[in-house]
Design a protein around this motif. Structure first.
Motif, PDB file in Angstrom:
ATOM      1  N   GLN A  76     -28.478  -2.218 -91.755  1.00 21.36           N
ATOM      2  CA  GLN A  76     -29.441  -1.158 -91.604  1.00 21.36           C
ATOM      3  C   GLN A  76     -29.280  -0.013 -92.302  1.00 21.36           C
ATOM      4  O   GLN A  76     -30.205   0.611 -92.911  1.00 21.36           O
ATOM      5  N   ILE A  77     -28.009   0.812 -92.451  1.00 19.32           N
ATOM      6  CA  ILE A  77     -27.721   1.822 -92.966  1.00 19.32           C
ATOM      7  C   ILE A  77     -27.968   1.675 -94.562  1.00 19.32           C
ATOM      8  O   ILE A  77     -28.521   2.372 -95.171  1.00 19.32           O
ATOM      9  N   ILE A  78     -27.529   0.573 -95.030  1.00 18.71           N
ATOM     10  CA  ILE A  78     -27.581   0.410 -96.429  1.00 18.71           C
ATOM     11  C   ILE A  78     -29.103   0.241 -96.817  1.00 18.71           C
ATOM     12  O   ILE A  78     -29.740   0.676 -97.787  1.00 18.71           O
ATOM     13  N   ASP A  79     -29.967  -0.596 -95.962  1.00 20.51           N
ATOM     14  CA  ASP A  79     -31.206  -0.535 -96.126  1.00 20.51           C
ATOM     15  C   ASP A  79     -32.038   0.715 -96.139  1.00 20.51           C
ATOM     16  O   ASP A  79     -32.829   1.001 -96.955  1.00 20.51           O
ATOM     17  N   ASN A  80     -31.613   1.696 -95.436  1.00 21.23           N
ATOM     18  CA  ASN A  80     -32.313   2.992 -95.173  1.00 21.23           C
ATOM     19  C   ASN A  80     -31.984   3.544 -96.518  1.00 21.23           C
ATOM     20  O   ASN A  80     -32.687   4.452 -96.883  1.00 21.23           O
ATOM     21  N   ALA A  81     -30.643   3.609 -96.802  1.00 21.29           N
ATOM     22  CA  ALA A  81     -30.285   4.412 -98.109  1.00 21.29           C
ATOM     23  C   ALA A  81     -31.154   3.807 -99.274  1.00 21.29           C
ATOM     24  O   ALA A  81     -31.617   4.684 -99.916  1.00 21.29           O
ATOM     25  N   HIS A  82     -31.403   2.609 -99.433  1.00 16.93           N
ATOM     26  CA  HIS A  82     -32.044   1.904-100.607  1.00 16.93           C
ATOM     27  C   HIS A  82     -33.539   2.762-100.469  1.00 16.93           C
ATOM     28  O   HIS A  82     -34.296   3.028-101.352  1.00 16.93           O
ATOM     29  N   ALA A  83     -34.040   2.865 -99.174  1.00 18.96           N
ATOM     30  CA  ALA A  83     -35.457   3.328 -98.965  1.00 18.96           C
ATOM     31  C   ALA A  83     -35.551   4.757 -99.547  1.00 18.96           C
ATOM     32  O   ALA A  83     -36.548   5.246-100.056  1.00 18.96           O
ATOM     33  N   TYR A  84     -34.487   5.424 -98.943  1.00 16.61           N
ATOM     34  CA  TYR A  84     -34.190   6.755 -99.202  1.00 16.61           C
ATOM     35  C   TYR A  84     -34.345   7.259-100.756  1.00 16.61           C
ATOM     36  O   TYR A  84     -35.209   8.108-101.149  1.00 16.61           O
ATOM     37  N   LEU A  85     -33.595   6.328-101.417  1.00 17.69           N
ATOM     38  CA  LEU A  85     -33.582   6.815-102.961  1.00 17.69           C
ATOM     39  C   LEU A  85     -34.495   5.995-103.855  1.00 17.69           C
ATOM     40  O   LEU A  85     -34.676   6.506-105.016  1.00 17.69           O
ATOM     41  N   ALA A  86     -35.576   5.215-103.181  1.00 16.67           N
ATOM     42  CA  ALA A  86     -36.592   4.356-104.022  1.00 16.67           C
ATOM     43  C   ALA A  86     -37.442   5.580-104.718  1.00 16.67           C
ATOM     44  O   ALA A  86     -37.781   5.273-106.117  1.00 16.67           O
ATOM     45  N   PRO A  87     -37.950   6.575-104.132  1.00 16.86           N
ATOM     46  CA  PRO A  87     -38.702   7.597-104.913  1.00 16.86           C
ATOM     47  C   PRO A  87     -38.022   8.189-106.264  1.00 16.86           C
ATOM     48  O   PRO A  87     -38.578   8.351-107.239  1.00 16.86           O
ATOM     49  N   TYR A  88     -36.729   8.334-106.084  1.00 15.85           N
ATOM     50  CA  TYR A  88     -35.902   8.788-106.992  1.00 15.85           C
ATOM     51  C   TYR A  88     -35.713   7.823-108.414  1.00 15.85           C
ATOM     52  O   TYR A  88     -35.306   8.310-109.629  1.00 15.85           O
ATOM     53  N   GLN A  89     -36.279   6.526-108.071  1.00 13.84           N
ATOM     54  CA  GLN A  89     -36.114   5.595-109.168  1.00 13.84           C
ATOM     55  C   GLN A  89     -37.374   5.509-109.976  1.00 13.84           C
ATOM     56  O   GLN A  89     -37.387   4.594-110.817  1.00 13.84           O
ATOM     57  N   ASN A  90     -38.303   6.370-109.649  1.00 17.87           N
ATOM     58  CA  ASN A  90     -39.727   6.238-110.342  1.00 17.87           C
ATOM     59  C   ASN A  90     -39.798   7.306-111.290  1.00 17.87           C
ATOM     60  O   ASN A  90     -39.836   8.485-110.892  1.00 17.87           O
ATOM     61  N   PRO A  91     -39.591   7.194-112.464  1.00 23.73           N
ATOM     62  CA  PRO A  91     -39.353   7.995-113.503  1.00 23.73           C
ATOM     63  C   PRO A  91     -40.635   9.086-113.574  1.00 23.73           C
ATOM     64  O   PRO A  91     -40.414  10.311-113.716  1.00 23.73           O
ATOM     65  N   ASP A  92     -42.013   8.443-113.645  1.00 23.91           N
ATOM     66  CA  ASP A  92     -43.049   9.239-113.565  1.00 23.91           C
ATOM     67  C   ASP A  92     -43.186  10.222-112.561  1.00 23.91           C
ATOM     68  O   ASP A  92     -43.528  11.324-112.559  1.00 23.91           O
ATOM     69  N   LEU A  93     -42.832   9.896-111.465  1.00 30.54           N
ATOM     70  CA  LEU A  93     -43.001  10.730-110.300  1.00 30.54           C
ATOM     71  C   LEU A  93     -41.903  11.752-110.364  1.00 30.54           C
ATOM     72  O   LEU A  93     -42.145  12.731-109.784  1.00 30.54           O
ATOM     73  N   GLU A  94     -40.641  11.429-110.423  1.00 35.16           N
ATOM     74  CA  GLU A  94     -39.642  12.477-110.889  1.00 35.16           C
ATOM     75  C   GLU A  94     -40.087  13.253-111.950  1.00 35.16           C
ATOM     76  O   GLU A  94     -40.065  14.870-111.797  1.00 35.16           O
ATOM     77  N   ASP A  95     -40.787  12.829-113.033  1.00 38.40           N
ATOM     78  CA  ASP A  95     -41.441  13.818-114.048  1.00 38.40           C
ATOM     79  C   ASP A  95     -42.513  14.754-113.275  1.00 38.40           C
ATOM     80  O   ASP A  95     -42.370  16.110-113.596  1.00 38.40           O
ATOM     81  N   LEU A  96     -43.247  14.528-112.636  1.00 39.07           N
ATOM     82  CA  LEU A  96     -44.313  15.256-111.934  1.00 39.07           C
ATOM     83  C   LEU A  96     -43.577  16.209-110.924  1.00 39.07           C
ATOM     84  O   LEU A  96     -43.965  17.487-110.971  1.00 39.07           O
ATOM     85  N   VAL A  97     -42.706  15.939-110.339  1.00 40.18           N
ATOM     86  CA  VAL A  97     -41.818  16.604-109.530  1.00 40.18           C
ATOM     87  C   VAL A  97     -41.389  17.886-110.020  1.00 40.18           C
ATOM     88  O   VAL A  97     -41.303  18.947-109.592  1.00 40.18           O
ATOM     89  N   CYS A  98     -40.753  17.396-110.899  1.00 36.77           N
ATOM     90  CA  CYS A  98     -40.056  18.496-111.933  1.00 36.77           C
ATOM     91  C   CYS A  98     -40.729  19.602-112.432  1.00 36.77           C
ATOM     92  O   CYS A  98     -40.840  20.883-112.486  1.00 36.77           O
ATOM     93  N   ILE A  99     -42.145  19.053-113.003  1.00 32.95           N
ATOM     94  CA  ILE A  99     -43.140  19.952-113.474  1.00 32.95           C
ATOM     95  C   ILE A  99     -43.618  21.011-112.355  1.00 32.95           C
ATOM     96  O   ILE A  99     -43.877  22.009-112.497  1.00 32.95           O
ATOM     97  N   LYS A 100     -44.019  20.209-111.404  1.00 38.78           N
ATOM     98  CA  LYS A 100     -44.399  21.052-110.002  1.00 38.78           C
ATOM     99  C   LYS A 100     -43.264  22.194-109.448  1.00 38.78           C
ATOM    100  O   LYS A 100     -43.979  23.114-109.107  1.00 38.78           O
ATOM    101  N   VAL A 101     -42.149  21.861-109.519  1.00 40.89           N
ATOM    102  CA  VAL A 101     -41.040  22.802-109.297  1.00 40.89           C
ATOM    103  C   VAL A 101     -41.136  24.039-110.390  1.00 40.89           C
ATOM    104  O   VAL A 101     -41.522  25.201-109.796  1.00 40.89           O
TER     105      VAL A 101
END
Length: 308
Positions: free
Chosen positions: A270-295
């Motif tokens: 369960q903890i491993i599954d939660n960890a995977h869910a937490y980091l999923a957005p960080y594995q989306n390059p386009d989303l990461e780019d947009l957050v960097c731009i917005k900062v």
């Protein structure tokens, strides 16, 4: 891989500003339904809500931003400076530093506790820190032990080795030579080899643990003492017992925790599954780019250099 990394940044430098404007607009349209999530992350990285001033003599203009060592840091920031007018100024600090500057400064890491709002987190040294793995072994298939490999120079890592080196449930070894404890130096162990173990230790070094992200993307369970520093991964929002297993600073409860999760593999999973869910957005390059731009957009806006 380094060749492609440099070619990418050479190519970005040749593109007109209009290309970056169009790309930002496309990214904003693509993630229009995730605005609240993006804003929460931007607010976390740049905690200041009030306007602030930046003295010209203490800052650098984008037009004058040049590389002085720290190549990966330089390019990781440069990639997103292309989106803004070249007269915009900013303060930055590269390296494994976590002190608080008197002005709002871009850092890779900052202390989780205390008044840290002048340290603005940005995604720096990402090729080293933001690595993920495709783990082909399930938790059940792995060795019933914990593993650690890394340089041992800081007091907390020395304390770890003093406590757990040679323990039958922990394969602990340091990667650097030790005159005091030469037996602590163990052969190199690749990430693939470490993935053979059910439990992975992520120990902070000068700032955060560099293996934390790939360890949390694996099918192994991450063990770590209470975290002191945070980066773009927002370590301060990770929850003990939800995303990782927290052990005592003196490591006296490690054996107990290992035995508990060996006896309760469903709780480990369960903890491993939660960890995977937490980091999923960080594995989306386009989303990461947009957050960097917005900062950076928020940084330049609050410092009075951009209209909202």
């Amino acid at each position: 891989m380094k060749v492609f990394y440099y070619l990418k940044h050479i190519g970005l430098a040749l593109l007109p500003h209009s290309w970056f404007t169009r790309r930002q607009r496309k990214l904003e349209q693509k993630f229009a339904d995730q605005q609240d999530y993006i804003q929460r992350r931007v607010d976390y990285y740049l905690k200041t809500a009030q306007p602030f001033t930046l003295a010209p003599e203490e800052t650098t203009a984008i037009a004058d931003y040049t590389r002085r060592g720290f190549t990966s840091y330089f390019y990781d920031l440069k990639e997103y400076l292309h989106y803004f007018p070249k007269q915009c100024r900013f303060a930055y600090y590269f390296g494994d530093e976590t002190h608080i500057e008197p002005r709002h400064t871009l850092f890779k890491a900052r202390p989780i506790a205390g008044d840290n709002e002048r340290s603005v987190i940005f995604k720096l040294d990402k090729r080293r820190h933001f690595r993920f793995v495709e783990d082909t072994l399930s938790f059940a298939e792995k060795k019933p032990m914990a593993v650690f490999r890394g340089a041992v120079t800081q007091p907390h890592r020395i304390r770890f080795m003093e406590t757990l080196f040679g323990h039958p449930l922990v394969d602990a070894g340091q990667s650097n030579p030790s005159e005091t404890h030469p037996e602590w130096q163990q052969p190199f162990m690749s990430v693939e080899d470490q993935l053979q173990y059910k439990f992975l230790f992520a120990l902070e070094g000068n700032d955060v643990a560099s293996n934390l992200k790939w360890a949390m993307s694996s099918n192994s369970l991450v063990f770590t003492p209470k975290m002191v520093f945070e980066t773009w991964f927002m370590e301060g929002t990770l929850q003990a017992g939800v995303h990782y297993v927290e052990v005592k600073d003196d490591f006296s409860d490690v054996e107990e925790k290992i035995n508990y999760y060996l006896a309760h593999p469903e709780k480990a999973q369960q903890i491993i599954d939660n960890a995977h869910a937490y980091l999923a957005p960080y594995q989306n390059p386009d989303l990461e780019d947009l957050v960097c731009i917005k900062v950076l957009e928020r940084y330049f806006s609050l410092s009075g250099q951009l209209e909202k």
